[in-house]
Design a protein around this motif. Structure first.
Motif, short mmCIF file in Angstrom:
data_model
loop_
_atom_site.label_atom_id
_atom_site.label_comp_id
_atom_site.label_asym_id
_atom_site.label_seq_id
_atom_site.Cartn_x
_atom_site.Cartn_y
_atom_site.Cartn_z
N TYR A 1 38.43 34.96 16.47
CA TYR A 1 38.03 36.13 15.70
C TYR A 1 36.63 36.64 16.06
N ASP A 2 35.71 35.73 16.36
CA ASP A 2 34.37 36.17 16.74
C ASP A 2 34.41 37.01 18.01
N LYS A 3 35.19 36.55 18.99
CA LYS A 3 35.31 37.30 20.24
C LYS A 3 36.05 38.61 20.02
N ALA A 4 37.01 38.60 19.10
CA ALA A 4 37.74 39.83 18.78
C ALA A 4 36.78 40.86 18.19
N VAL A 5 35.90 40.42 17.29
CA VAL A 5 34.94 41.33 16.67
C VAL A 5 33.99 41.91 17.73
#
Length: 304
Positions: free
Chosen positions: A115-119
């Motif tokens: 999720y961090d990389k998605a954000v």
């Protein structure tokens, strides 16, 4: 996905119409099979054929890899799609589908739980391509990433942007639903917090009550025991006195009466039957002793 589908459809149509004009080489056959499977929604076959086509130099181009990335995503192979997105960005900078690939890369990160990389990826997409048709969808998936990490205020702010700024977008209903879900969750969390606080206060009050009750019971039991001990002591004293009275009564009966000192007789006291009077007094004392003993024993049994 509107622009992605449009671009894919345009390219797919052109590819299908050009098939009869190309030589039936292995690379062209693989590409043609991939296009047909893609058009039919057979994502497994499309991925297989397009990967085979991409292995040939003449098919190592943005069109083949863009279709391949979409087919991999539709088939649920997000790891392969992510690898091909990275490859696409490295090999085909400035190409027609570059902005779409950045968006799809963010989607892959989300689907893989990163999720961090998605954000980060989708935030870059929204920052670089503010006029893109997938901009609202980018905001939505950033919100979904925050939502998956329980960062509800951040997620709600993004959902609200989509609803407010892009009310006609396909993601607007989903954003509205998420907003309502977050509001409901917040209400539930507040209720749970209040219940928890109330429960803790109740347990504390209950514990305090039980402590006080135990303390009171202990004190009461202690007081009762003290009273019982005192009553037993008094009872023993009465029993001893009772025995003494009985002995005295027997002694008086054996001696024939109670001797009255001469000085008492000389005081002009009326002559009475001393023996009978003393015996009656002893009988009264004995009766009172028996009654007192019975009352003390009955009181003690009630307190137990």
């Amino acid at each position: 996905m509107k622009v992605i589908r449009k671009l894919t459809a345009v390219f797919l149509t052109a590819a299908l119409f050009s098939l009869p004009l190309v030589a039936e080489s292995s690379s062209e056959s693989a590409f043609a099979a991939g296009c047909k499977a893609y058009a039919a929604g057979d994502w497994t076959s499309a991925v297989f054929s397009l990967k085979k086509a991409a292995s040939f130099e003449q098919n190592n181009n943005p069109d083949t890899f863009y279709m391949l990335i979409n087919a991999e995503i539709y088939s649920g192979d997000y790891e392969s799609a992510l690898e091909d997105c990275v490859y696409y960005q490295e090999e085909f900078k400035g190409s027609l589908y570059e902005s779409n690939v950045v968006y799809l890369k963010g989607r892959c990160y989300f689907s893989l739980g990163e999720y961090d990389k998605a954000v980060i990826t989708l935030s870059d997409f929204c920052h670089q391509y503010e006029k893109h048709d997938m901009y609202a969808a980018g905001l939505f998936w950033i919100g979904e990433s925050f939502y998956a990490c329980y960062q509800y205020p951040e997620a709600a702010a993004l959902y609200q942007r989509v609803v407010t700024e892009f009310p006609d977008d396909a993601k607007a209903p989903a954003c509205q639903y998420r907003i309502e879900t977050i509001n409901q969750r917040e209400r539930e969390e507040k209720l749970l917090y209040l219940l928890k606080q109330t429960g803790e206060e109740y347990l504390f009050a209950k514990e305090e009550y039980e402590k006080q009750l135990k303390f009171y019971s202990t004190e009461t039991a202690s007081g009762t025991r003290a009273k019982l001990i005192e009553a037993q002591k008094r009872n023993a004293e009465l029993e001893e006195k009772y025995k003494e009275l009985e002995l005295e009564l027997q002694r008086i009966k054996a001696s024939g009466g109670i001797d009255v000192p001469d000085e008492k007789k000389s005081e002009g006291l009326p002559e009475v039957d001393v023996k009978n009077t003393d015996e009656s007094l002893l009988e009264v004392l004995k009766a009172k002793a028996d009654e007192t003993k019975y009352l003390l024993e009955e009181k003690a049994s009630q307190k137990k």
